[in-house]
Design a protein around this motif. Structure first.
Motif, PDB file in Angstrom:
ATOM      1  N   SER A  68       0.840  -1.187   0.000  1.00 11.78           N
ATOM      2  CA  SER A  68       0.000   0.000   0.000  1.00 11.78           C
ATOM      3  C   SER A  68       0.878   1.241   0.000  1.00 11.78           C
ATOM      4  CB  SER A  68      -0.917   0.009   1.220  1.00 11.78           C
ATOM      5  OG  SER A  68      -0.140   0.135   2.393  1.00 11.78           O
ATOM      6  N   THR A  69       0.290   2.323  -0.437  1.00 14.13           N
ATOM      7  CA  THR A  69       0.975   3.611  -0.419  1.00 14.13           C
ATOM      8  C   THR A  69       0.156   4.564   0.415  1.00 14.13           C
ATOM      9  OG1 THR A  69       1.860   3.244  -2.616  1.00 14.13           O
ATOM     10  CG2 THR A  69       1.820   5.501  -1.839  1.00 14.13           C
ATOM     11  N   LYS A  70       0.780   5.201   1.370  1.00 13.12           N
ATOM     12  CA  LYS A  70       0.102   6.204   2.177  1.00 13.12           C
ATOM     13  C   LYS A  70       0.484   7.576   1.640  1.00 13.12           C
ATOM     14  CE  LYS A  70      -0.001   3.359   6.275  1.00 13.12           C
ATOM     15  NZ  LYS A  70       0.363   3.223   7.673  1.00 13.12           N
ATOM     16  N   ILE A  71      -0.513   8.421   1.422  1.00 18.95           N
ATOM     17  CA  ILE A  71      -0.274   9.760   0.907  1.00 18.95           C
ATOM     18  C   ILE A  71      -0.599  10.750   2.013  1.00 18.95           C
ATOM     19  CG2 ILE A  71      -0.914  11.444  -0.850  1.00 18.95           C
ATOM     20  CD1 ILE A  71      -1.774   9.040  -2.582  1.00 18.95           C
ATOM     21  N   LYS A  72       0.418  11.499   2.430  1.00 19.61           N
ATOM     22  CA  LYS A  72       0.191  12.490   3.482  1.00 19.61           C
ATOM     23  C   LYS A  72      -0.751  13.566   2.969  1.00 19.61           C
ATOM     24  CE  LYS A  72       4.511  11.932   5.965  1.00 19.61           C
ATOM     25  NZ  LYS A  72       5.724  12.595   6.454  1.00 19.61           N
ATOM     26  N   LYS A  73      -1.640  14.032   3.824  1.00 16.76           N
ATOM     27  CA  LYS A  73      -2.605  15.095   3.523  1.00 16.76           C
ATOM     28  C   LYS A  73      -3.500  14.749   2.330  1.00 16.76           C
ATOM     29  CE  LYS A  73       0.313  18.670   5.471  1.00 16.76           C
ATOM     30  NZ  LYS A  73       0.911  19.981   5.290  1.00 16.76           N
ATOM     31  N   ILE A  74      -3.875  13.490   2.212  1.00 16.30           N
ATOM     32  CA  ILE A  74      -4.717  13.069   1.083  1.00 16.30           C
ATOM     33  C   ILE A  74      -6.082  13.755   1.105  1.00 16.30           C
ATOM     34  CG2 ILE A  74      -5.703  11.038   2.225  1.00 16.30           C
ATOM     35  CD1 ILE A  74      -5.402   9.637  -0.562  1.00 16.30           C
ATOM     36  N   THR A  75      -6.526  14.179   2.267  1.00 16.60           N
ATOM     37  CA  THR A  75      -7.827  14.855   2.349  1.00 16.60           C
ATOM     38  C   THR A  75      -7.804  16.220   1.680  1.00 16.60           C
ATOM     39  OG1 THR A  75      -7.276  15.719   4.534  1.00 16.60           O
ATOM     40  CG2 THR A  75      -8.517  13.647   4.454  1.00 16.60           C
ATOM     41  N   GLU A  76      -6.610  16.758   1.403  1.00 13.66           N
ATOM     42  CA  GLU A  76      -6.507  18.036   0.703  1.00 13.66           C
ATOM     43  C   GLU A  76      -6.611  17.870  -0.813  1.00 13.66           C
ATOM     44  OE1 GLU A  76      -2.982  20.068   1.880  1.00 13.66           O
ATOM     45  OE2 GLU A  76      -3.527  20.066   4.006  1.00 13.66           O
ATOM     46  N   LEU A  77      -6.535  16.646  -1.290  1.00 15.91           N
ATOM     47  CA  LEU A  77      -6.590  16.376  -2.731  1.00 15.91           C
ATOM     48  C   LEU A  77      -8.014  16.083  -3.146  1.00 15.91           C
ATOM     49  CD1 LEU A  77      -3.464  14.081  -2.876  1.00 15.91           C
ATOM     50  CD2 LEU A  77      -3.575  16.528  -3.355  1.00 15.91           C
ATOM     51  N   SER A  78      -8.388  16.613  -4.329  1.00 14.35           N
ATOM     52  CA  SER A  78      -9.785  16.433  -4.734  1.00 14.35           C
ATOM     53  C   SER A  78      -9.946  15.805  -6.108  1.00 14.35           C
ATOM     54  CB  SER A  78     -10.508  17.785  -4.727  1.00 14.35           C
ATOM     55  OG  SER A  78      -9.897  18.654  -5.669  1.00 14.35           O
ATOM     56  N   TYR A  79      -8.872  15.605  -6.867  1.00  9.87           N
ATOM     57  CA  TYR A  79      -9.019  15.051  -8.205  1.00  9.87           C
ATOM     58  C   TYR A  79      -7.849  14.124  -8.495  1.00  9.87           C
ATOM     59  CZ  TYR A  79     -10.164  14.756 -13.120  1.00  9.87           C
ATOM     60  OH  TYR A  79     -10.504  14.281 -14.354  1.00  9.87           O
ATOM     61  N   PHE A  80      -8.142  12.928  -9.019  1.00 10.45           N
ATOM     62  CA  PHE A  80      -7.133  11.907  -9.278  1.00 10.45           C
ATOM     63  C   PHE A  80      -7.301  11.369 -10.694  1.00 10.45           C
ATOM     64  CE2 PHE A  80      -8.042  12.024  -4.831  1.00 10.45           C
ATOM     65  CZ  PHE A  80      -6.848  11.783  -4.178  1.00 10.45           C
ATOM     66  N   GLU A  81      -6.205  11.203 -11.407  1.00  5.48           N
ATOM     67  CA  GLU A  81      -6.196  10.507 -12.693  1.00  5.48           C
ATOM     68  C   GLU A  81      -5.187   9.374 -12.573  1.00  5.48           C
ATOM     69  OE1 GLU A  81      -5.158  13.030 -15.958  1.00  5.48           O
ATOM     70  OE2 GLU A  81      -7.110  14.031 -15.970  1.00  5.48           O
ATOM     71  N   TYR A  82      -5.577   8.179 -12.991  1.00  9.42           N
ATOM     72  CA  TYR A  82      -4.706   7.020 -12.880  1.00  9.42           C
ATOM     73  C   TYR A  82      -4.191   6.627 -14.260  1.00  9.42           C
ATOM     74  CZ  TYR A  82      -6.678   6.831  -8.261  1.00  9.42           C
ATOM     75  OH  TYR A  82      -7.064   7.153  -6.985  1.00  9.42           O
ATOM     76  N   HIS A  83      -2.877   6.382 -14.339  1.00  8.89           N
ATOM     77  CA  HIS A  83      -2.227   5.970 -15.576  1.00  8.89           C
ATOM     78  C   HIS A  83      -1.345   4.775 -15.237  1.00  8.89           C
ATOM     79  CE1 HIS A  83      -3.515   9.779 -17.365  1.00  8.89           C
ATOM     80  NE2 HIS A  83      -3.114  10.354 -16.239  1.00  8.89           N
ATOM     81  N   GLY A  84      -1.883   3.577 -15.416  1.00  4.91           N
ATOM     82  CA  GLY A  84      -1.135   2.380 -15.038  1.00  4.91           C
ATOM     83  C   GLY A  84      -0.940   2.344 -13.536  1.00  4.91           C
ATOM     84  N   SER A  85       0.328   2.291 -13.102  1.00  2.73           N
ATOM     85  CA  SER A  85       0.603   2.261 -11.658  1.00  2.73           C
ATOM     86  C   SER A  85       0.897   3.658 -11.109  1.00  2.73           C
ATOM     87  CB  SER A  85       1.783   1.328 -11.368  1.00  2.73           C
ATOM     88  OG  SER A  85       2.946   1.818 -11.987  1.00  2.73           O
ATOM     89  N   ASP A  86       0.794   4.681 -11.957  1.00  2.00           N
ATOM     90  CA  ASP A  86       1.028   6.070 -11.532  1.00  2.00           C
ATOM     91  C   ASP A  86      -0.302   6.802 -11.372  1.00  2.00           C
ATOM     92  OD1 ASP A  86       3.670   5.424 -11.894  1.00  2.00           O
ATOM     93  OD2 ASP A  86       3.876   6.511 -13.779  1.00  2.00           O
ATOM     94  N   ALA A  87      -0.261   7.889 -10.617  1.00  2.00           N
ATOM     95  CA  ALA A  87      -1.453   8.728 -10.461  1.00  2.00           C
ATOM     96  C   ALA A  87      -1.028  10.190 -10.517  1.00  2.00           C
ATOM     97  CB  ALA A  87      -2.154   8.448  -9.144  1.00  2.00           C
ATOM     98  N   ARG A  88      -1.849  11.010 -11.143  1.00  2.00           N
ATOM     99  CA  ARG A  88      -1.650  12.462 -11.139  1.00  2.00           C
ATOM    100  C   ARG A  88      -2.747  13.032 -10.251  1.00  2.00           C
ATOM    101  NH1 ARG A  88       1.308  16.028 -14.032  1.00  2.00           N
ATOM    102  NH2 ARG A  88       1.984  14.363 -15.413  1.00  2.00           N
ATOM    103  N   VAL A  89      -2.351  13.864  -9.292  1.00  2.00           N
ATOM    104  CA  VAL A  89      -3.306  14.375  -8.301  1.00  2.00           C
ATOM    105  C   VAL A  89      -3.296  15.903  -8.291  1.00  2.00           C
ATOM    106  CG1 VAL A  89      -3.101  12.326  -6.851  1.00  2.00           C
ATOM    107  CG2 VAL A  89      -1.605  14.267  -6.427  1.00  2.00           C
ATOM    108  N   TRP A  90      -4.464  16.478  -7.988  1.00  2.00           N
ATOM    109  CA  TRP A  90      -4.622  17.926  -7.889  1.00  2.00           C
ATOM    110  C   TRP A  90      -5.373  18.274  -6.616  1.00  2.00           C
ATOM    111  CZ3 TRP A  90      -5.140  15.409 -12.519  1.00  2.00           C
ATOM    112  CH2 TRP A  90      -4.444  15.922 -13.618  1.00  2.00           C
ATOM    113  N   LYS A  91      -5.068  19.434  -6.068  1.00  2.00           N
ATOM    114  CA  LYS A  91      -5.877  19.973  -4.974  1.00  2.00           C
ATOM    115  C   LYS A  91      -7.163  20.547  -5.549  1.00  2.00           C
ATOM    116  CE  LYS A  91      -2.328  20.964  -1.594  1.00  2.00           C
ATOM    117  NZ  LYS A  91      -1.736  21.952  -0.704  1.00  2.00           N
ATOM    118  N   PHE A  92      -7.048  21.193  -6.706  1.00  2.00           N
ATOM    119  CA  PHE A  92      -8.207  21.766  -7.383  1.00  2.00           C
ATOM    120  C   PHE A  92      -8.185  21.288  -8.821  1.00  2.00           C
ATOM    121  CE2 PHE A  92      -6.922  24.715  -4.052  1.00  2.00           C
ATOM    122  CZ  PHE A  92      -8.085  24.748  -3.295  1.00  2.00           C
ATOM    123  N   HIS A  93      -9.304  20.838  -9.339  1.00  2.00           N
ATOM    124  CA  HIS A  93      -9.396  20.240 -10.663  1.00  2.00           C
ATOM    125  C   HIS A  93      -8.919  21.188 -11.765  1.00  2.00           C
ATOM    126  CE1 HIS A  93     -10.769  17.939 -14.025  1.00  2.00           C
ATOM    127  NE2 HIS A  93     -11.554  18.916 -14.431  1.00  2.00           N
ATOM    128  N   GLY A  94      -7.946  20.712 -12.546  1.00  2.00           N
ATOM    129  CA  GLY A  94      -7.510  21.424 -13.727  1.00  2.00           C
ATOM    130  C   GLY A  94      -6.641  22.642 -13.500  1.00  2.00           C
TER     131      GLY A  94
END
Length: 73
Positions: free
Chosen positions: A28-54
């Protein structure tokens, strides 16, 4: 077991299944402050994350499936 179920009177609604359990390791991967993130895109085993969409390029988290690390964003 199958022979025992059929040897005497039959039990209604009885099923017998043979299964083999395969143990796998779970990571598993733990992401600090994950509650501050609101948008996720998954690409294979990677993810791109944003606090605010776009807004901006976002942050990339690599190899989510292959680590037991805690990630800072």
């Amino acid at each position: 077991m199958f022979a025992v179920l059929n040897a005497t009177r039959q039990l209604r609604a009885t099923s017998v299944f043979l299964a083999e359990l395969v143990e796998t390791s779970v990571s598993s991967t733990k992401i600090k402050k994950i509650t501050e993130l609101s948008y996720f895109e998954y690409h294979g085993s990677d993810a791109r994350v944003w606090k605010f969409h776009g807004i901006g390029d976002g942050d990339v988290i690599k190899d989510l499936k292959h680590t037991n690390a805690t990630r800072d964003i």
